[in-house]
Design a protein around this motif. Structure first.
Motif, PDB file in Angstrom:
ATOM      1  N   LYS A  53       0.852  -1.185   0.000  1.00  0.00           N
ATOM      2  CA  LYS A  53       0.000   0.000   0.000  1.00  0.00           C
ATOM      3  C   LYS A  53       0.888   1.235   0.000  1.00  0.00           C
ATOM      4  N   GLY A  54       0.309   2.358  -0.367  1.00  0.00           N
ATOM      5  CA  GLY A  54       1.052   3.615  -0.365  1.00  0.00           C
ATOM      6  C   GLY A  54       1.610   3.952   1.004  1.00  0.00           C
ATOM      7  N   THR A  55       0.836   3.659   2.054  1.00  0.00           N
ATOM      8  CA  THR A  55       1.316   3.938   3.410  1.00  0.00           C
ATOM      9  C   THR A  55       2.543   3.094   3.736  1.00  0.00           C
ATOM     10  N   GLN A  56       2.566   1.859   3.248  1.00  0.00           N
ATOM     11  CA  GLN A  56       3.704   0.987   3.506  1.00  0.00           C
ATOM     12  C   GLN A  56       4.930   1.469   2.731  1.00  0.00           C
ATOM     13  N   MET A  78       6.105  10.189  10.935  1.00  0.00           N
ATOM     14  CA  MET A  78       4.955   9.795  10.127  1.00  0.00           C
ATOM     15  C   MET A  78       3.638  10.361  10.672  1.00  0.00           C
ATOM     16  N   VAL A  79       3.700  11.071  11.798  1.00  0.00           N
ATOM     17  CA  VAL A  79       2.525  11.603  12.483  1.00  0.00           C
ATOM     18  C   VAL A  79       1.538  10.462  12.751  1.00  0.00           C
ATOM     19  N   MET A  80       2.057   9.430  13.426  1.00  0.00           N
ATOM     20  CA  MET A  80       1.269   8.259  13.798  1.00  0.00           C
ATOM     21  C   MET A  80       1.496   7.982  15.274  1.00  0.00           C
ATOM     22  N   ASP A  81       0.508   7.380  15.914  1.00  0.00           N
ATOM     23  CA  ASP A  81       0.786   6.919  17.268  1.00  0.00           C
ATOM     24  C   ASP A  81       1.487   5.567  17.163  1.00  0.00           C
ATOM     25  N   LEU A  82       2.101   5.148  18.258  1.00  0.00           N
ATOM     26  CA  LEU A  82       2.901   3.926  18.236  1.00  0.00           C
ATOM     27  C   LEU A  82       2.079   2.686  17.887  1.00  0.00           C
ATOM     28  N   GLY A  86       2.814   0.258  14.794  1.00  0.00           N
ATOM     29  CA  GLY A  86       2.992  -1.178  14.982  1.00  0.00           C
ATOM     30  C   GLY A  86       2.097  -1.983  14.060  1.00  0.00           C
ATOM     31  N   HIS A  87       0.852  -1.541  13.913  1.00  0.00           N
ATOM     32  CA  HIS A  87      -0.105  -2.211  13.028  1.00  0.00           C
ATOM     33  C   HIS A  87       0.383  -2.166  11.578  1.00  0.00           C
ATOM     34  N   THR A  88       0.923  -1.025  11.159  1.00  0.00           N
ATOM     35  CA  THR A  88       1.397  -0.868   9.786  1.00  0.00           C
ATOM     36  C   THR A  88       2.690  -1.646   9.552  1.00  0.00           C
ATOM     37  N   LEU A  89       3.510  -1.758  10.596  1.00  0.00           N
ATOM     38  CA  LEU A  89       4.773  -2.491  10.462  1.00  0.00           C
ATOM     39  C   LEU A  89       4.591  -4.009  10.414  1.00  0.00           C
ATOM     40  N   LYS A  90       3.542  -4.527  11.057  1.00  0.00           N
ATOM     41  CA  LYS A  90       3.374  -5.986  11.168  1.00  0.00           C
ATOM     42  C   LYS A  90       3.503  -6.729   9.839  1.00  0.00           C
ATOM     43  N   PRO A  91       2.776  -6.332   8.788  1.00  0.00           N
ATOM     44  CA  PRO A  91       2.933  -7.081   7.534  1.00  0.00           C
ATOM     45  C   PRO A  91       4.320  -6.917   6.912  1.00  0.00           C
ATOM     46  N   LEU A  97      10.555  -7.538   5.170  1.00  0.00           N
ATOM     47  CA  LEU A  97      11.040  -6.316   4.522  1.00  0.00           C
ATOM     48  C   LEU A  97      11.647  -5.373   5.548  1.00  0.00           C
ATOM     49  N   VAL A  98      11.207  -5.530   6.795  1.00  0.00           N
ATOM     50  CA  VAL A  98      11.627  -4.667   7.897  1.00  0.00           C
ATOM     51  C   VAL A  98      11.903  -5.554   9.100  1.00  0.00           C
ATOM     52  N   GLU A  99      12.840  -5.128   9.929  1.00  0.00           N
ATOM     53  CA  GLU A  99      13.085  -5.839  11.185  1.00  0.00           C
ATOM     54  C   GLU A  99      13.266  -4.832  12.311  1.00  0.00           C
ATOM     55  N   LEU A 100      12.911  -5.263  13.507  1.00  0.00           N
ATOM     56  CA  LEU A 100      13.107  -4.461  14.706  1.00  0.00           C
ATOM     57  C   LEU A 100      14.343  -4.985  15.416  1.00  0.00           C
ATOM     58  N   VAL A 101      15.203  -4.054  15.828  1.00  0.00           N
ATOM     59  CA  VAL A 101      16.427  -4.426  16.539  1.00  0.00           C
ATOM     60  C   VAL A 101      16.557  -3.532  17.768  1.00  0.00           C
ATOM     61  N   PRO A 102      17.152  -4.049  18.849  1.00  0.00           N
ATOM     62  CA  PRO A 102      17.335  -3.219  20.038  1.00  0.00           C
ATOM     63  C   PRO A 102      18.335  -2.099  19.760  1.00  0.00           C
TER      64      PRO A 102
END
Length: 168
Positions: A53-56, A78-82, A86-91, A97-102
């Motif tokens: 999607k465009g947002t992604q 991005m003017v988004m709440d966390l 998180g919802h947009t990052l999940k897919p 395509l993306v990873e979370l790292v400490p």
């Protein structure tokens, strides 16, 4: 007829098909959201079969520009709440395509980074996005496009929010 009605008639927005008198002619929020939905559809069509999607795409592009931002920094940009972030990052995480790292300095904070696959798709889609951007600039006018982006950036700013809320 008011000056505003005359301007709308000259721009072909008053009394024609789906642009007839709607809430978007009276409410800035509705007008921006409506335009955003329509423009999002046009850009997503230009992106082709990427399944993003465009947002992604905007999100992975911001991640690429921000050099492994923290979740908080990315949400603010991005003017988004966390939770929405998180919802947009999940897919994107699911599709690797993306990873979370400490964070190296603060292990409680998470940083977001593109994977190799994320970087590749972001590069590929940037070329497609450029085609859509060129179409927008041609249809709307390059100078008007730049002014529109500056205006929307101001509306997205903390400065505007303070003024809107009477806290200036």
């Amino acid at each position: 007829m008011t000056d505003d009605d005359d301007t709308l008639n000259k721009q072909g927005l008053n009394g024609q098909g789906q642009n007839q008198d709607g809430i978007w002619l009276h409410c800035s929020n509705s007008a921006v959201r409506r335009a955003s939905r329509h423009l999002g559809q046009l850009y997503e069509d230009a992106m082709g079969d990427s399944n993003l999607k465009g947002t992604q795409f905007s999100l992975i592009s911001q991640i690429a520009r921000s050099n492994e931002p923290t979740l908080k920094t990315l949400a603010d940009a991005m003017v988004m709440d966390l939770s929405a972030l998180g919802h947009t990052l999940k897919p994107l995480i699911r599709d690797e395509l993306v990873e979370l790292v400490p964070d190296a300095q603060d292990r409680r904070a998470k940083r977001v980074r593109l994977t190799e696959a994320g970087t590749a798709i972001q590069r590929d889609l940037t070329a497609r996005w450029q085609v859509a951007q060129d179409r927008f600039d041609k249809a709307f006018g390059k100078e008007r496009s730049q002014e529109l982006r500056r205006t929307l950036a101001f509306i997205s700013s903390d400065e505007f929010a303070r003024a809107f809320n009477g806290n200036d």
